[in-house]
Design a protein around this motif. Structure first.
Motif, PDB file in Angstrom:
ATOM      1  N   VAL A 174      34.153  46.798 -37.737  1.00 28.76           N
ATOM      2  CA  VAL A 174      34.347  45.723 -36.762  1.00 28.76           C
ATOM      3  C   VAL A 174      34.208  44.350 -37.426  1.00 28.76           C
ATOM      4  O   VAL A 174      33.222  44.077 -38.105  1.00 28.76           O
ATOM      5  N   ARG A 175      35.196  43.507 -37.210  1.00 32.04           N
ATOM      6  CA  ARG A 175      35.132  42.104 -37.645  1.00 32.04           C
ATOM      7  C   ARG A 175      35.112  41.244 -36.388  1.00 32.04           C
ATOM      8  O   ARG A 175      35.969  41.387 -35.511  1.00 32.04           O
ATOM      9  N   THR A 176      34.131  40.359 -36.286  1.00 30.90           N
ATOM     10  CA  THR A 176      33.962  39.482 -35.126  1.00 30.90           C
ATOM     11  C   THR A 176      34.472  38.084 -35.470  1.00 30.90           C
ATOM     12  O   THR A 176      34.250  37.592 -36.580  1.00 30.90           O
ATOM     13  N   PHE A 177      35.137  37.443 -34.493  1.00 30.78           N
ATOM     14  CA  PHE A 177      35.629  36.075 -34.699  1.00 30.78           C
ATOM     15  C   PHE A 177      35.674  35.357 -33.361  1.00 30.78           C
ATOM     16  O   PHE A 177      35.634  35.973 -32.303  1.00 30.78           O
ATOM     17  N   GLY A 178      35.744  34.039 -33.399  1.00 27.24           N
ATOM     18  CA  GLY A 178      35.710  33.233 -32.185  1.00 27.24           C
ATOM     19  C   GLY A 178      37.077  32.675 -31.817  1.00 27.24           C
ATOM     20  O   GLY A 178      38.095  33.011 -32.410  1.00 27.24           O
ATOM     21  N   GLY A 179      37.060  31.805 -30.825  1.00 24.68           N
ATOM     22  CA  GLY A 179      38.270  31.117 -30.399  1.00 24.68           C
ATOM     23  C   GLY A 179      39.143  31.968 -29.489  1.00 24.68           C
ATOM     24  O   GLY A 179      38.782  33.061 -29.083  1.00 24.68           O
ATOM     25  N   PHE A 180      40.309  31.413 -29.173  1.00 22.30           N
ATOM     26  CA  PHE A 180      41.314  32.152 -28.415  1.00 22.30           C
ATOM     27  C   PHE A 180      42.166  32.931 -29.406  1.00 22.30           C
ATOM     28  O   PHE A 180      42.522  32.414 -30.457  1.00 22.30           O
ATOM     29  N   ALA A 181      42.481  34.158 -29.075  1.00 21.61           N
ATOM     30  CA  ALA A 181      43.215  35.020 -30.005  1.00 21.61           C
ATOM     31  C   ALA A 181      44.613  35.297 -29.476  1.00 21.61           C
ATOM     32  O   ALA A 181      44.789  35.694 -28.321  1.00 21.61           O
TER      33      ALA A 181
ATOM     34  N   MET B   1      38.420  31.786 -18.807  1.00 22.50           N
ATOM     35  CA  MET B   1      37.889  30.489 -18.392  1.00 22.50           C
ATOM     36  C   MET B   1      36.819  29.960 -19.349  1.00 22.50           C
ATOM     37  O   MET B   1      36.461  28.802 -19.300  1.00 22.50           O
ATOM     38  N   LYS B   2      36.297  30.806 -20.216  1.00 21.56           N
ATOM     39  CA  LYS B   2      35.287  30.374 -21.180  1.00 21.56           C
ATOM     40  C   LYS B   2      35.999  29.694 -22.345  1.00 21.56           C
ATOM     41  O   LYS B   2      36.816  30.319 -23.028  1.00 21.56           O
ATOM     42  N   LEU B   3      35.680  28.435 -22.576  1.00 21.03           N
ATOM     43  CA  LEU B   3      36.410  27.658 -23.574  1.00 21.03           C
ATOM     44  C   LEU B   3      35.754  27.644 -24.948  1.00 21.03           C
ATOM     45  O   LEU B   3      36.439  27.496 -25.958  1.00 21.03           O
ATOM     46  N   THR B   4      34.434  27.772 -25.011  1.00 21.99           N
ATOM     47  CA  THR B   4      33.739  27.719 -26.300  1.00 21.99           C
ATOM     48  C   THR B   4      32.836  28.936 -26.460  1.00 21.99           C
ATOM     49  O   THR B   4      32.494  29.603 -25.484  1.00 21.99           O
ATOM     50  N   GLY B   5      32.451  29.187 -27.705  1.00 25.05           N
ATOM     51  CA  GLY B   5      31.537  30.290 -27.978  1.00 25.05           C
ATOM     52  C   GLY B   5      32.120  31.654 -27.661  1.00 25.05           C
ATOM     53  O   GLY B   5      31.398  32.576 -27.296  1.00 25.05           O
TER      54      GLY B   5
END
Length: 190
Positions: free
Chosen positions: A134-141, A176-180
């Motif tokens: 598993v690789r975890t990353f942030g932002g919109f994908a 709806m979550k924009l950050t984190g």
């Protein structure tokens, strides 16, 4: 009105139930995890123009199942992650076929006596116990980010073996979550 009430409950009712796992190993930029057998409500989306189109179409249909679109007419709590099976066009995982499977994790209380979908396109499926990289990353994908992250995971694995016929994108947050934001790509260990 029922849709709005259910949506509001799901968005503001606190932390949703999360798929349980055990971390086997932690590496610099990925983890090796063991997932127990579990159940998902899934729908196949064929010929989508992009991952985003498939996820929106699948999400709408699966949400209807959760919002009493089932034989027991019960509302089923939203869980995380929402997982999408992505089928690579070629073995090096750089290109996606435009066929996807969008899946909602079923809450543990619905693993036995599972409410059956009214929509015949939605299938209840069990996944076996498995070990996953598993690789975890942030932002919109979107397609570009998912392909980039799966390539990074593949490179990090070096000579470790994994299934090449499917990989997974998993999202943990509401649109709806924009950050984190928390996203993951998974490769199943062979």
């Amino acid at each position: 009105m029922d849709f709005i009430r259910v949506m509001a409950q799901r968005m503001f009712s606190g932390k949703p139930e999360e798929l349980k796992y055990t971390v086997i190993n932690t590496f610099e930029d990925y983890e090796e995890r063991r997932y127990a057998e579990t159940k998902f409500a899934s729908i196949e989306i064929k010929g989508a123009a992009s991952y985003k189109d498939a996820s929106v179409e699948g999400w709408k249909k699966l949400f209807a199942y959760l919002a009493s679109g089932n034989d027991k007419k019960v509302n089923i709590n939203m869980t995380v992650p929402v997982c999408i099976d992505i089928f690579p066009e070629i073995e090096d995982l750089t290109e996606m076929k435009m066929d996807f499977v969008v899946s909602f994790l079923l809450p543990e209380k619905h693993h036995t006596n599972t409410p059956q979908p009214k929509d015949d396109a939605i299938k209840i499926r069990s996944t076996p116990e498995r070990v996953v990289y598993v690789r975890t990353f942030g932002g919109f994908a979107y397609d570009k980010e998912i392909k980039s992250e799966i390539q990074k995971l593949k490179e990090s694995l070096g000579d470790k073996t994994f299934a090449k016929d499917v990989y997974y994108f998993c999202a943990y947050d509401s649109p709806m979550k924009l950050t984190g934001r928390r996203n993951e790509v998974w490769l199943v260990k062979e």
